[in-house]
Design a protein around this motif. Structure first.
Motif, PDB file in Angstrom:
ATOM      1  N   TYR B  58     -20.765   0.665   2.234  1.00  0.00           N
ATOM      2  CA  TYR B  58     -19.355   0.931   1.978  1.00  0.00           C
ATOM      3  C   TYR B  58     -18.507   0.225   3.034  1.00  0.00           C
ATOM      4  O   TYR B  58     -19.025  -0.214   4.063  1.00  0.00           O
ATOM      5  N   ASN B  59     -17.194   0.139   2.792  1.00  0.00           N
ATOM      6  CA  ASN B  59     -16.333  -0.556   3.742  1.00  0.00           C
ATOM      7  C   ASN B  59     -15.026   0.196   3.964  1.00  0.00           C
ATOM      8  O   ASN B  59     -14.812   1.279   3.389  1.00  0.00           O
ATOM      9  N   LEU B  60     -14.175  -0.414   4.782  1.00  0.00           N
ATOM     10  CA  LEU B  60     -12.889   0.176   5.161  1.00  0.00           C
ATOM     11  C   LEU B  60     -12.063   0.614   3.950  1.00  0.00           C
ATOM     12  O   LEU B  60     -11.507   1.714   3.930  1.00  0.00           O
ATOM     13  N   VAL B  61     -11.987  -0.261   2.936  1.00  0.00           N
ATOM     14  CA  VAL B  61     -11.170   0.052   1.758  1.00  0.00           C
ATOM     15  C   VAL B  61     -11.767   1.230   0.981  1.00  0.00           C
ATOM     16  O   VAL B  61     -11.036   2.101   0.492  1.00  0.00           O
ATOM     17  N   ASP B  62     -13.107   1.285   0.910  1.00  0.00           N
ATOM     18  CA  ASP B  62     -13.767   2.422   0.255  1.00  0.00           C
ATOM     19  C   ASP B  62     -13.377   3.738   0.934  1.00  0.00           C
ATOM     20  O   ASP B  62     -13.126   4.746   0.273  1.00  0.00           O
ATOM     21  N   VAL B  63     -13.340   3.711   2.256  1.00  0.00           N
ATOM     22  CA  VAL B  63     -12.996   4.924   3.009  1.00  0.00           C
ATOM     23  C   VAL B  63     -11.550   5.325   2.715  1.00  0.00           C
ATOM     24  O   VAL B  63     -11.258   6.475   2.384  1.00  0.00           O
ATOM     25  N   VAL B  64     -10.663   4.339   2.806  1.00  0.00           N
ATOM     26  CA  VAL B  64      -9.235   4.611   2.623  1.00  0.00           C
ATOM     27  C   VAL B  64      -8.946   5.100   1.204  1.00  0.00           C
ATOM     28  O   VAL B  64      -8.127   5.997   0.996  1.00  0.00           O
ATOM     29  N   GLU B  65      -9.647   4.525   0.234  1.00  0.00           N
ATOM     30  CA  GLU B  65      -9.418   4.920  -1.154  1.00  0.00           C
ATOM     31  C   GLU B  65     -10.199   6.156  -1.566  1.00  0.00           C
ATOM     32  O   GLU B  65     -10.091   6.620  -2.699  1.00  0.00           O
ATOM     33  N   GLY B  66     -11.024   6.654  -0.647  1.00  0.00           N
ATOM     34  CA  GLY B  66     -11.764   7.884  -0.924  1.00  0.00           C
ATOM     35  C   GLY B  66     -12.993   7.706  -1.799  1.00  0.00           C
ATOM     36  O   GLY B  66     -13.493   8.665  -2.386  1.00  0.00           O
ATOM     37  N   ASN B  67     -13.508   6.459  -1.881  1.00  0.00           N
ATOM     38  CA  ASN B  67     -14.728   6.224  -2.660  1.00  0.00           C
ATOM     39  C   ASN B  67     -15.977   6.753  -1.958  1.00  0.00           C
ATOM     40  O   ASN B  67     -17.032   6.868  -2.566  1.00  0.00           O
ATOM     41  N   CYS B  68     -15.827   6.974  -0.651  1.00  0.00           N
ATOM     42  CA  CYS B  68     -16.963   7.505   0.102  1.00  0.00           C
ATOM     43  C   CYS B  68     -16.405   8.271   1.288  1.00  0.00           C
ATOM     44  O   CYS B  68     -15.225   8.180   1.596  1.00  0.00           O
ATOM     45  N   ARG B  69     -17.284   9.028   1.952  1.00  0.00           N
ATOM     46  CA  ARG B  69     -16.842   9.711   3.166  1.00  0.00           C
ATOM     47  C   ARG B  69     -16.891   8.718   4.326  1.00  0.00           C
ATOM     48  O   ARG B  69     -17.670   7.755   4.286  1.00  0.00           O
ATOM     49  N   LEU B  70     -16.101   8.965   5.337  1.00  0.00           N
ATOM     50  CA  LEU B  70     -16.031   8.066   6.495  1.00  0.00           C
ATOM     51  C   LEU B  70     -17.426   7.842   7.088  1.00  0.00           C
ATOM     52  O   LEU B  70     -17.818   6.718   7.378  1.00  0.00           O
ATOM     53  N   LYS B  71     -18.170   8.906   7.248  1.00  0.00           N
ATOM     54  CA  LYS B  71     -19.518   8.818   7.864  1.00  0.00           C
ATOM     55  C   LYS B  71     -20.452   7.901   7.082  1.00  0.00           C
ATOM     56  O   LYS B  71     -21.308   7.240   7.658  1.00  0.00           O
ATOM     57  N   GLN B  72     -20.273   7.861   5.767  1.00  0.00           N
ATOM     58  CA  GLN B  72     -21.157   7.027   4.935  1.00  0.00           C
ATOM     59  C   GLN B  72     -20.915   5.537   5.170  1.00  0.00           C
ATOM     60  O   GLN B  72     -21.812   4.723   5.008  1.00  0.00           O
ATOM     61  N   SER B  88     -15.194  -4.473   7.044  1.00  0.00           N
ATOM     62  CA  SER B  88     -14.034  -4.699   6.181  1.00  0.00           C
ATOM     63  C   SER B  88     -14.518  -4.994   4.755  1.00  0.00           C
ATOM     64  O   SER B  88     -15.693  -5.233   4.537  1.00  0.00           O
ATOM     65  N   ALA B  89     -13.580  -4.977   3.815  1.00  0.00           N
ATOM     66  CA  ALA B  89     -13.921  -5.337   2.437  1.00  0.00           C
ATOM     67  C   ALA B  89     -13.768  -6.833   2.278  1.00  0.00           C
ATOM     68  O   ALA B  89     -12.844  -7.430   2.838  1.00  0.00           O
ATOM     69  N   GLN B  90     -14.649  -7.448   1.530  1.00  0.00           N
ATOM     70  CA  GLN B  90     -14.606  -8.896   1.374  1.00  0.00           C
ATOM     71  C   GLN B  90     -13.829  -9.302   0.116  1.00  0.00           C
ATOM     72  O   GLN B  90     -13.275 -10.387   0.059  1.00  0.00           O
ATOM     73  N   THR B  91     -13.791  -8.417  -0.872  1.00  0.00           N
ATOM     74  CA  THR B  91     -13.227  -8.812  -2.172  1.00  0.00           C
ATOM     75  C   THR B  91     -11.812  -8.295  -2.404  1.00  0.00           C
ATOM     76  O   THR B  91     -11.281  -8.403  -3.494  1.00  0.00           O
ATOM     77  N   ARG B  92     -11.188  -7.733  -1.376  1.00  0.00           N
ATOM     78  CA  ARG B  92      -9.831  -7.234  -1.541  1.00  0.00           C
ATOM     79  C   ARG B  92      -8.884  -8.012  -0.629  1.00  0.00           C
ATOM     80  O   ARG B  92      -9.297  -8.954   0.042  1.00  0.00           O
ATOM     81  N   ASP B  93      -7.608  -7.614  -0.599  1.00  0.00           N
ATOM     82  CA  ASP B  93      -6.704  -8.279   0.340  1.00  0.00           C
ATOM     83  C   ASP B  93      -5.996  -7.253   1.224  1.00  0.00           C
ATOM     84  O   ASP B  93      -6.202  -6.051   1.079  1.00  0.00           O
ATOM     85  N   LYS B  94      -5.152  -7.781   2.134  1.00  0.00           N
ATOM     86  CA  LYS B  94      -4.548  -6.939   3.174  1.00  0.00           C
ATOM     87  C   LYS B  94      -3.721  -5.775   2.618  1.00  0.00           C
ATOM     88  O   LYS B  94      -3.544  -4.754   3.274  1.00  0.00           O
ATOM     89  N   THR B  95      -3.214  -5.939   1.391  1.00  0.00           N
ATOM     90  CA  THR B  95      -2.344  -4.895   0.831  1.00  0.00           C
ATOM     91  C   THR B  95      -3.130  -3.674   0.355  1.00  0.00           C
ATOM     92  O   THR B  95      -2.541  -2.686  -0.062  1.00  0.00           O
ATOM     93  N   ALA B  96      -4.467  -3.755   0.415  1.00  0.00           N
ATOM     94  CA  ALA B  96      -5.300  -2.629  -0.022  1.00  0.00           C
ATOM     95  C   ALA B  96      -5.166  -1.434   0.914  1.00  0.00           C
ATOM     96  O   ALA B  96      -5.577  -0.333   0.575  1.00  0.00           O
TER      97      ALA B  96
END
Lengths: 95, 264
Positions: B58-72, B88-96
């Motif tokens: 998982y990555n930063l964007v997953d955490v922020v969007e709630g796709n996973c828990r921070l610890k994961q 970081s996420a590779q497939t998104r952009d800064k506005t995520a």
């Protein structure tokens, strides 16, 4: 432009490339920090033309202004200065 | 008390990611609990510099969007018991991500970690604003070149405008041979121009390239850059360590070779 001439003379005194870099940066950062947009500079320029034109005939196209640094009397540190080069066509007072 | 530190520069390619990796690893070596966050969404790199690229789930964007828990999303660096990476996420952009979300994330991490290091993307746009949002202090990385110094000055101005409590300068890739010839600005020159506190100077050391190739930060090793980075870590902790002599005569190897030369 006093500063500029001084720099010009320094070049003949075998200036190292790091000295050149330092001098260029110092000047550059003064105008960067002043945060003057080209539009603002244009407005200042037009106002200067309007004011001076009341008293003498100037060459508006030849007028240049820039933010630079100058030594201030009794102060070792250079201070920012607005430098204006205003060519005069006719010194006689306008009626 | 935990501290959130953003590593920034304005200009790209001056060594932000390398600095984040080395300062973070160094602090972990000094027994601090550290998490590194790569905030360069779309251009992630801290994972490869750390050698942890194969362990991302998982990555930063997953955490922020709630796709996973921070610890994961946190990757534990097996080489150091106290070191973690949030990639970081590779497939998104800064506005995520928004600055508010970053502030919330760093506040959550404060509860568990001593040091939270944010690797900032180049530029002064959204990515920069996200990275500095939750930070208590900044390490501004520059090199002794006009373009990098100009950008550093701009960044320092923006940090002040954003009420950053503390900004310290790191001058990277100094070549003492060039400084001596007068073909590179010295540490004193750069400090004079930028008028900011210096927290460290890193010599241009080819060991950095080798360490990046291997995915192992060189902080604390017997290399010039390794020593210089460790000194920065000590200074981050508030210790008073004098600036390293970068002339190349205080590394283990040069001491060793100079002894050999003497005995010859």
């Amino acid at each position: 432009m006093k500063e500029g001439y001084k720099n010009l003379f320094d070049i003949f005194k075998k200036k190292t490339s790091s000295d050149v870099a330092k001098d260029r940066l110092k000047l550059l950062l003064v105008s960067d920090r002043a945060n003057c947009t080209p539009e603002l500079m244009e407005m200042i320029k037009n106002d200067i033309i309007n004011v001076i034109s009341k008293y003498m005939d100037i060459d508006a196209d030849g007028l240049e202004i820039q933010i630079t640094q100058t030594e201030f009397e009794g102060n070792d540190e250079a201070v920012p200065a607005l430098y204006a080069n205003i060519p005069i066509k006719d010194i006689k007072h306008k009626e | 008390m935990s501290e959130v530190i953003v590593i920034t520069s304005g200009k790209g390619g001056v060594g932000k990611t390398t600095t984040t990796a080395n300062v973070g690893t160094g602090l972990a070596k000094l027994d601090k609990k550290v998490v590194l966050i790569d905030t360069d969404i779309g251009l992630r790199n801290l994972d490869v510099v750390m050698g942890l690229e194969n362990r991302i789930v998982y990555n930063l964007v997953d955490v922020v969007e709630g796709n996973c828990r921070l610890k994961q999303a946190l990757i534990k660096d097996k080489r150091y018991p106290n070191l973690y990476l949030l990639p970081s996420a590779q497939t998104r952009d800064k506005t995520a991500v928004t600055p508010e979300q970053m502030r919330k994330l760093t506040d959550e991490l404060r509860e568990e970690y001593d040091y939270i290091l944010l690797d900032c993307p180049a530029g002064i746009e959204q990515g920069f604003k996200n990275a500095i949002a939750g930070a208590d202090r900044a390490l501004v990385v520059t090199t002794p070149e006009v373009s990098a110094i100009r950008d550093a000055d701009r960044i320092i101005g923006l940090l002040e405008a954003n009420e950053m409590k503390k900004s310290d300068l790191i001058i990277n890739r100094i070549r003492m041979d060039m400084v001596k010839r007068g073909d590179m600005m010295s540490i004193a020159d750069v400090v004079d121009i930028l008028a900011v506190n210096i927290i460290g100077a890193i010599p241009d050391d080819e060991n950095i390239v080798i360490s990046t190739n291997q995915g192992e930060p060189l902080v604390g090793t017997n290399t010039m850059a390794g020593q210089a980075y460790m000194n920065i870590c000590h200074r981050v902790l508030g210790e008073n360590v004098p600036l390293l002599n970068l002339d190349g005569n205080n590394s283990f190897w040069s001491k060793f070779t100079s002894i050999l030369k003497r005995t010859k």
